[in-house]
Write a protein that holds these residues in place. Structure first.
Motif, PDB file in Angstrom:
ATOM      1  N   SER A 185      51.346  39.841  33.880  1.00 28.82           N
ATOM      2  CA  SER A 185      50.023  40.146  34.406  1.00 28.82           C
ATOM      3  C   SER A 185      49.337  38.868  34.859  1.00 28.82           C
ATOM      4  O   SER A 185      49.828  37.762  34.618  1.00 28.82           O
ATOM      5  CB  SER A 185      49.167  40.847  33.341  1.00 28.82           C
ATOM      6  N   VAL A 186      48.191  39.028  35.519  1.00 29.72           N
ATOM      7  CA  VAL A 186      47.404  37.897  36.015  1.00 29.72           C
ATOM      8  C   VAL A 186      45.942  38.109  35.644  1.00 29.72           C
ATOM      9  O   VAL A 186      45.411  39.210  35.793  1.00 29.72           O
ATOM     10  CB  VAL A 186      47.516  37.749  37.547  1.00 29.72           C
ATOM     11  N   GLN A 187      45.316  37.062  35.146  1.00 29.40           N
ATOM     12  CA  GLN A 187      43.877  37.078  34.901  1.00 29.40           C
ATOM     13  C   GLN A 187      43.222  35.995  35.746  1.00 29.40           C
ATOM     14  O   GLN A 187      43.567  34.818  35.623  1.00 29.40           O
ATOM     15  CB  GLN A 187      43.575  36.819  33.420  1.00 29.40           C
ATOM     16  N   ILE A 188      42.290  36.408  36.591  1.00 25.00           N
ATOM     17  CA  ILE A 188      41.537  35.455  37.397  1.00 25.00           C
ATOM     18  C   ILE A 188      40.202  35.199  36.719  1.00 25.00           C
ATOM     19  O   ILE A 188      39.428  36.127  36.463  1.00 25.00           O
ATOM     20  CB  ILE A 188      41.327  35.979  38.827  1.00 25.00           C
ATOM     21  N   LEU A 189      39.949  33.947  36.399  1.00 22.61           N
ATOM     22  CA  LEU A 189      38.701  33.556  35.748  1.00 22.61           C
ATOM     23  C   LEU A 189      37.875  32.735  36.733  1.00 22.61           C
ATOM     24  O   LEU A 189      38.238  31.599  37.056  1.00 22.61           O
ATOM     25  CB  LEU A 189      38.987  32.738  34.485  1.00 22.61           C
ATOM     26  N   SER A 245      50.908  36.016  30.247  1.00 23.56           N
ATOM     27  CA  SER A 245      50.025  36.326  31.376  1.00 23.56           C
ATOM     28  C   SER A 245      49.681  35.049  32.129  1.00 23.56           C
ATOM     29  O   SER A 245      49.473  33.996  31.520  1.00 23.56           O
ATOM     30  CB  SER A 245      48.739  36.993  30.881  1.00 23.56           C
ATOM     31  N   ILE A 247      47.138  32.846  33.819  1.00 20.37           N
ATOM     32  CA  ILE A 247      45.689  32.632  33.819  1.00 20.37           C
ATOM     33  C   ILE A 247      45.359  31.711  34.993  1.00 20.37           C
ATOM     34  O   ILE A 247      45.890  30.608  35.094  1.00 20.37           O
ATOM     35  CB  ILE A 247      45.208  31.989  32.505  1.00 20.37           C
ATOM     36  N   GLN A 293      36.699  38.283  41.586  1.00 19.91           N
ATOM     37  CA  GLN A 293      36.645  38.974  40.301  1.00 19.91           C
ATOM     38  C   GLN A 293      37.129  40.412  40.400  1.00 19.91           C
ATOM     39  O   GLN A 293      37.565  40.991  39.398  1.00 19.91           O
ATOM     40  CB  GLN A 293      35.215  38.935  39.763  1.00 19.91           C
ATOM     41  N   ASN A 294      37.078  40.976  41.595  1.00 20.43           N
ATOM     42  CA  ASN A 294      37.450  42.385  41.768  1.00 20.43           C
ATOM     43  C   ASN A 294      38.845  42.574  42.365  1.00 20.43           C
ATOM     44  O   ASN A 294      39.250  43.709  42.623  1.00 20.43           O
ATOM     45  CB  ASN A 294      36.424  43.082  42.677  1.00 20.43           C
ATOM     46  N   ASP A 296      42.656  43.219  42.705  1.00 14.28           N
ATOM     47  CA  ASP A 296      43.699  43.896  41.925  1.00 14.28           C
ATOM     48  C   ASP A 296      45.004  43.166  42.195  1.00 14.28           C
ATOM     49  O   ASP A 296      45.672  43.412  43.201  1.00 14.28           O
ATOM     50  CB  ASP A 296      43.795  45.368  42.338  1.00 14.28           C
ATOM     51  N   ASN A 298      48.765  41.070  40.863  1.00 13.67           N
ATOM     52  CA  ASN A 298      49.896  41.036  39.946  1.00 13.67           C
ATOM     53  C   ASN A 298      50.638  39.722  40.162  1.00 13.67           C
ATOM     54  O   ASN A 298      50.321  38.974  41.104  1.00 13.67           O
ATOM     55  CB  ASN A 298      50.808  42.253  40.141  1.00 13.67           C
ATOM     56  N   TYR A 302      49.387  37.612  43.624  1.00 14.97           N
ATOM     57  CA  TYR A 302      48.078  37.018  43.355  1.00 14.97           C
ATOM     58  C   TYR A 302      47.798  35.785  44.215  1.00 14.97           C
ATOM     59  O   TYR A 302      46.664  35.578  44.662  1.00 14.97           O
ATOM     60  CB  TYR A 302      47.923  36.698  41.865  1.00 14.97           C
TER      61      TYR A 302
END
Length: 360
Positions: A185-189, A245, A247, A293-294, A296, A298, A302
């Motif tokens: 997964s990917v989390q964008i901060l 994941s 980050i 932030q919105n 979607d 992967n 990404y």
């Protein structure tokens, strides 16, 4: 990554006979790998022949071709998948490339054959695009056997493949939480950067409006403009992997360059016009942050989606700057300037409705 397995010397002697020929097989591991986090989706044989793996001596004391079924790829895939027990319903999809799988024998004495097995496998993550390389495994065995014991050569083949599969299982488990290629997964901060303005660069801050001291370049004598400001935005971030994941912390910088900005006649009205150019960039940056932030995303898409979002924002910034100067005639039309002042104030508060109508 490349792994080298030191060649082992195995001495195999027996008085029993074996007469099944030179069509070698692989049987699933008697002790299957438990809780595997991968599945072999495809095996690609890079050799010229689909099944031939070399030459061995038979019990008739003749050199003959050694084969692995009718198709080496199918034999390997079946063996590997039957030798593992999956931990989850969703596992890493792995492609194996057989770069080398070769057995060669020579006569050591009257009834003894000396052999060598060479093995090189490439392991890849199967993705929607190009396979992602994970690991090269290179190894093999040296052995000696009685001429009439082809089953002992088969043991060497079986052991070499068992070793390769076990090593890959250990490797992927050790890498699962930290290897970017294995991330699930990917989390964008989106973070607020703490940038300090200086003589060369002024970063946007509501608490620090522009002054004419920020315009340090020499005015262009041939220009019809009273002032020029160089503004832009930049995005930066470096991904890392944590707990399986990706980050991606991102910061968006809004800045102006004093050394490329200048003014002829200093007055408050002109300064406001230039400040609004700076405000345009801040509004675009805020919209970019919201878009990031919105997203979607992967692990496969990404990078492309983040870059697309940035370039879309950059194009929006340039278009708004052109519309702003075009509609206000570089600030000469004071009534239109006032409309832009109000519209940008609303946008700075997060209300983009009038701005979006201008962009349509």
């Amino acid at each position: 990554m490349k792994y080298f397995l030191f060649f082992l010397t195995v001495v195999l002697y027996s008085g029993n006979t074996f007469s099944q020929g030179v069509n070698f097989t692989l049987t699933p591991k008697s002790d299957p790998i438990q809780n595997a986090i991968f599945e072999i989706i495809e095996v690609e044989n890079l050799g010229r022949n689909l099944s031939e793996i070399g030459k061995v001596y038979t019990d008739a004391n003749k050199m003959q071709s050694a084969r692995m079924g009718n198709n080496l790829s199918e034999v390997f895939k079946s063996y590997m998948n039957q030798s593992i027990r999956s931990k989850n319903s969703v596992n890493q999809a792995i492609l194996v490339k057989v770069e080398q799988f070769e057995i060669a024998e020579s006569k050591a004495s009257g009834n003894v054959a000396s052999g060598e097995l060479k093995l090189k496998l490439g392991f890849y993550v199967k993705s929607s695009f190009e396979p992602i390389h994970l690991l090269d495994y290179e190894g093999g065995m040296n052995y000696r056997r009685s001429i009439n014991r082809l089953d002992l050569a088969q043991r060497v083949i079986q052991q070499a493949m068992d070793n390769a599969l076990e090593y890959f299982d250990q490797w992927i488990n050790s890498q699962a939480l930290s290897n970017r290629a294995l991330a699930g997964s990917v989390q964008i901060l989106v973070e607020n950067g703490d940038y300090i303005s200086g003589r060369d660069t002024v970063f946007y801050s509501p608490e620090r409006p522009l002054t004419w001291k920020d315009f340090t370049d020499r005015p262009r004598t041939g220009s019809t403009y009273n002032a020029v400001i160089f503004t832009s935005l930049a995005m930066e971030g470096k991904p890392f992997v944590k707990d399986g994941s990706i980050i991606l912390p991102l910061t968006v910088k809004v800045y102006m360059l004093p050394g490329q900005s200048w003014v002829k006649n200093k007055n408050d009205y002109s300064l406001n016009h230039e400040q609004r150019h700076f405000d345009v960039v801040r509004v675009v940056a805020d919209r970019l942050k919201k878009n990031l932030q919105n997203l979607d995303v992967n692990p496969e898409n990404y990078e492309a989606m983040v870059n697309d979002a940035y370039f879309d924002a950059y194009r929006e910034m340039n278009r708004l700057q052109e519309l702003y100067d075009g509609q206000t005639n570089h600030g000469i039309k004071k009534d239109i300037q006032e409309k832009w002042n109000k519209m940008l104030d609303e946008a700075l508060e997060g209300d983009y409705r009038r701005l979006e109508r201008v962009l349509d």
